[in-house]
Write an enzyme that holds these catalytic residues in place. Structure first.
Site, PDB file in Angstrom:
ATOM      1  N   LYS A 216       0.865  -1.177   0.000  1.00  0.00           N
ATOM      2  CA  LYS A 216       0.000   0.000   0.000  1.00  0.00           C
ATOM      3  C   LYS A 216       0.899   1.223   0.000  1.00  0.00           C
ATOM      4  O   LYS A 216       2.062   1.150   0.373  1.00  0.00           O
ATOM      5  CB  LYS A 216      -0.891  -0.013   1.243  1.00  0.00           C
ATOM      6  CG  LYS A 216      -1.965  -1.079   1.162  1.00  0.00           C
ATOM      7  CD  LYS A 216      -3.062  -0.801   2.156  1.00  0.00           C
ATOM      8  CE  LYS A 216      -3.301  -2.018   3.005  1.00  0.00           C
ATOM      9  NZ  LYS A 216      -4.155  -1.737   4.144  1.00  0.00           N
TER      10      LYS A 216
ATOM     11  N   HIS B 110       2.110   6.615   2.820  1.00  0.00           N
ATOM     12  CA  HIS B 110       1.431   7.915   2.750  1.00  0.00           C
ATOM     13  C   HIS B 110       1.999   8.910   3.753  1.00  0.00           C
ATOM     14  O   HIS B 110       2.954   8.620   4.470  1.00  0.00           O
ATOM     15  CB  HIS B 110      -0.080   7.740   2.905  1.00  0.00           C
ATOM     16  CG  HIS B 110      -0.492   7.041   4.165  1.00  0.00           C
ATOM     17  ND1 HIS B 110      -0.295   7.613   5.401  1.00  0.00           N
ATOM     18  CD2 HIS B 110      -1.067   5.840   4.386  1.00  0.00           C
ATOM     19  CE1 HIS B 110      -0.747   6.785   6.326  1.00  0.00           C
ATOM     20  NE2 HIS B 110      -1.201   5.702   5.735  1.00  0.00           N
TER      21      HIS B 110
ATOM     22  N   HIS C 270       2.834   7.959   7.268  1.00  0.00           N
ATOM     23  CA  HIS C 270       4.076   7.210   7.445  1.00  0.00           C
ATOM     24  C   HIS C 270       5.285   8.130   7.329  1.00  0.00           C
ATOM     25  O   HIS C 270       6.271   7.959   8.033  1.00  0.00           O
ATOM     26  CB  HIS C 270       4.167   6.081   6.419  1.00  0.00           C
ATOM     27  CG  HIS C 270       3.022   5.114   6.518  1.00  0.00           C
ATOM     28  ND1 HIS C 270       2.208   4.829   5.459  1.00  0.00           N
ATOM     29  CD2 HIS C 270       2.543   4.400   7.560  1.00  0.00           C
ATOM     30  CE1 HIS C 270       1.279   3.970   5.835  1.00  0.00           C
ATOM     31  NE2 HIS C 270       1.458   3.693   7.118  1.00  0.00           N
TER      32      HIS C 270
HETATM   33  N1  LIG Z   1       1.855  -0.645  16.815  1.00  0.00           N
HETATM   34  C1  LIG Z   1       1.193   0.020  15.902  1.00  0.00           C
HETATM   35  N2  LIG Z   1      -0.088  -0.176  15.769  1.00  0.00           N
HETATM   36  N3  LIG Z   1       1.844   0.867  15.134  1.00  0.00           N
HETATM   37  C2  LIG Z   1       1.283   1.641  14.061  1.00  0.00           C
HETATM   38  C3  LIG Z   1       1.186   0.890  12.786  1.00  0.00           C
HETATM   39  C4  LIG Z   1       0.649   1.734  11.671  1.00  0.00           C
HETATM   40  C5  LIG Z   1      -0.077   0.955  10.612  1.00  0.00           C
HETATM   41  N4  LIG Z   1       0.788   0.078   9.871  1.00  0.00           N
HETATM   42  C6  LIG Z   1      -0.756   1.936   9.669  1.00  0.00           C
HETATM   43  O1  LIG Z   1      -0.256   2.209   8.623  1.00  0.00           O
HETATM   44  O2  LIG Z   1      -1.804   2.461  10.003  1.00  0.00           O
END
Ligand SMILES: NC(=[NH2+])NCCC[C@H](N)C(=O)O
Length: 633
Positions: free
Chosen positions: A165, A168, A171
């Site tokens: 994905k 964005h 991130h």
């Molecule tokens: N421990 C966690 N939940 N960290 C954040 C992860 C963020 C998730 N991969 C997202 O893009 O939304």
């Protein structure tokens, strides 16, 4: 510093750090100034110096003094604060070698350092410590008095993109802020573990594998895995929605759709993902390749941003067994309950009052038995604690997930691990607006960085003379582009939204990345033209620096270690950036007054020593933020 203390008859540095909390006079000039001031004020006011020391605070600008104290903070009973400050300022000695007699403003006392104090203490200190000026390893020690007891450990979890994905804006912000926080704690003596918790698990990865089986292209995957996987992802998702619409229509028309549903993409993806959770080797192998190839590409991008990770963890790494175990424990402890076949946590029954309602009713296990994002986070948190025995853990995640992280920490607490929950903190941040293109199509981070670099390259070319002297203009343009993006991101408080504005961020006007880089490169260029050695700078006669502009630069330089300490509390990159821009403004307004090249030799040495110290501090600040300072541009 020790010599200075002896000369002015102040108490020894050792005694200062014994007497005051977090006082490191040999590393932080302001700790020295503060401790000495608190000692004088104890005599003047009769108040316990332990109360005075923390009451000495920052001013809003150098014109307001170097430190300020509000009289009520000393809690002297029965006297009017404005009268107290008058008395105290009269009683303050006129001949202190560090501090001028303070001025009384309303119920504040404003303290100014004597003209030569900052210049003479700070420049030698910066020459001595160099890149370490501003660091203080004591913050992260288990016992600040005894380094042999080891460092405290902090986990900074950041970036955490989702494979296949788009990477964005959320991130990007997490990457920038997280990289900065990791540097900050490292400089403060912590043992820092950088974790990237990838979104790499779930039904959508089953779907992706199906897409690859149908339309995958081996060569494209190897060449540009992130783009290829994304294309597959978009294509199969479009197909899936068309299929869904079709099934819905038929159902409405009264057709029997059960056969279609049983063979739908959605159902196939679910089955594929089931194979993955059952550790089917073939299914796992495909997924493993996607993951590994994506990580290779991520690493390249992170390197451009001066970021590395100690661990690429991810949702896939959470063990099913552990989740089942914790699931049972939650049931036994009545933290979760059954609801229409699924398991939910009904916080309104577990946490009294408004808080319970606000935490809502998240699902932790679906009807088909599969775990969710939250379930994985619960297990992962506890597993990390087992593995790393951390003293603190920071999750750098968008504020859109505030509720998710509150739920997570509360569940950990309800499981009986309040001690662990208390070590965890969500460092959140707002949105970036206007980052997707007009058509609504997403852009990858690499593309954005390239666009900004191109723009910087164009700007650089406009000054032919300078451009010719830059050794590797492409690389410099790349660095400047990255600085533009990062500085814009770190300019406001984390929680604020901001608009991604390519023109504003690449401009040399205003407090931008290119301007900061320019300010740094300008000092480098003066140094090149002055052709002085480090020895010459170290032996410069600093008493020649008497001009207001020189003194003010030194006063600002003295604030750097304190600024870093404040940042450890605010966890805001803007605390550092605001300081750096104050520094650049003081520098730019000084050049007309403090000529270096062309001045008489001793004066030239002294002024260059000052500017060189500023160069060190700007560089230290920029590197702390994750920027690469340039020497020429
Ligand atoms: N421990 C966690 N939940 N960290 C954040 C992860 C963020 C998730 N991969 C997202 O893009 O939304």
């Amino acid at each position: 510093m020790d010599q200075l203390a002896q000369k002015i008859g102040a108490m020894s540095l050792e005694a200062m750090s014994e007497k005051y909390p977090n006082c490191y006079p040999e590393l932080n000039p302001f700790d020295f100034f503060r401790a000495h001031l608190a000692n004088i004020l104890a005599d003047v006011t009769g108040v316990d110096p332990a109360i005075i020391y923390p009451a000495l605070s920052w001013t809003s600008g150098l014109d307001k003094g170097d430190l300020i104290m509000a009289a009520p903070a000393l809690r002297v009973k029965g006297a009017k604060p404005d009268e107290l400050v008058k008395q105290w300022s009269e009683k303050f000695p006129d001949n202190d070698p560090l501090w001028e007699k303070p001025t009384a403003v309303n119920y504040f006392l404003a303290f100014y350092l004597r003209g030569d104090v900052a210049v003479k203490t700070v420049i030698p200190m910066i020459q001595k410590y160099g890149a370490a000026y501003g660091r203080n390893p004591a913050h992260g020690l288990r016992d600040p008095k005894d380094p042999s007891k080891g460092k405290k450990r902090i986990i900074v979890e950041f970036s955490s993109p989702n494979i296949a994905k788009p990477f964005h804006a959320g991130h990007l912000r997490s990457t920038i802020i997280g990289g900065f926080l990791a540097n900050l704690f490292e400089g403060a003596g912590w043992d820092v573990v950088r974790i990237n918790y990838l979104g790499d698990w779930g039904k959508q990865y089953g779907l992706l594998a199906l897409a690859y089986e149908r339309y995958g292209d081996e060569e494209a995957l190897n060449k540009d895995p992130i783009n290829h996987l994304f294309q597959l992802y978009v294509r199969i998702n479009n197909e899936m929605s068309t299929e869904k619409e079709d099934i819905d229509k038929r159902r409405e028309a009264g057709e029997d759709v059960s056969a279609l549903e049983a063979n739908s993409l959605d159902e196939q993806a679910r089955r594929y993902f089931k194979k993955m959770t059952d550790r089917d080797p073939a299914a796992l192998e495909m997924w493993r390749r996607f993951r590994d190839l994506s990580i290779v590409r991520y690493k390249e991008t992170y390197a451009r941003l001066n970021i590395r990770f100690d661990e690429y963890s991810g949702e896939s790494q959470v063990s099913e067994e552990a989740m089942e175990r914790i699931g049972r424990e939650m049931q036994d402890k009545k933290i979760c309950k059954e609801d229409k076949g699924a398991m939910i946590v009904d916080f309104s029954e577990l946490v009294p009052g408004k808080e319970g309602k606000r935490l809502e009713k998240p699902i932790v296990r679906k009807r088909d038995g599969t775990a969710l994002y939250l379930t994985r986070d619960i297990s992962e948190l506890l597993a990390r604690h087992d593995k790393y025995q951390f003293d603190r853990m920071i999750y750098v995640v968008a504020s859109a997930q505030d509720l998710h992280l509150k739920q997570l920490f509360k569940i950990i607490e309800l499981l009986g691990h309040k001690d662990i929950a208390d070590k965890c903190q969500h460092v959140n941040f707002g949105l970036v607006l206007g980052m997707s293109t007009r058509k609504g199509t997403v852009k990858f981070l690499d593309d954005i960085l390239r666009d900004v670099a191109d723009k910087m390259h164009e700007t650089m070319k406009k000054n032919e003379e300078k451009y010719k002297q830059v050794e590797n203009p492409e690389a410099t343009a790349d660095t400047l582009g990255i600085s533009s993006v990062m500085v814009q991101d770190m300019s406001g408080k984390r929680i604020n939204n901001y608009t991604f504005n390519m023109d504003a961020m690449t401009s040399f006007e205003g407090d931008t990345g290119p301007y900061l880089q320019y300010a740094h490169a300008r000092v480098s260029s003066i140094r090149r033209r002055a052709e002085l050695t480090d020895e010459e700078l170290a032996s410069a006669d600093l008493s020649l620096l008497t001009e207001k502009h020189a003194v003010n630069i030194a006063r600002l330089l003295a604030q750097w270690p304190d600024t870093v300490q404040t940042t450890l509390r605010t966890l805001e990159p803007t605390t550092v950036l605001t300081y750096l821009f104050k520094m650049t403004h003081a520098l730019s307004s000084s050049y007309d007054h403090l000529q270096v090249v062309g001045s008489e030799r001793e004066l030239m040495k002294a002024r260059m020593a000052l500017y060189d110290a500023a160069h060190t501090v700007l560089g230290n600040g920029m590197r702390l933020l994750g920027l690469t300072p340039v020497e020429r541009m």
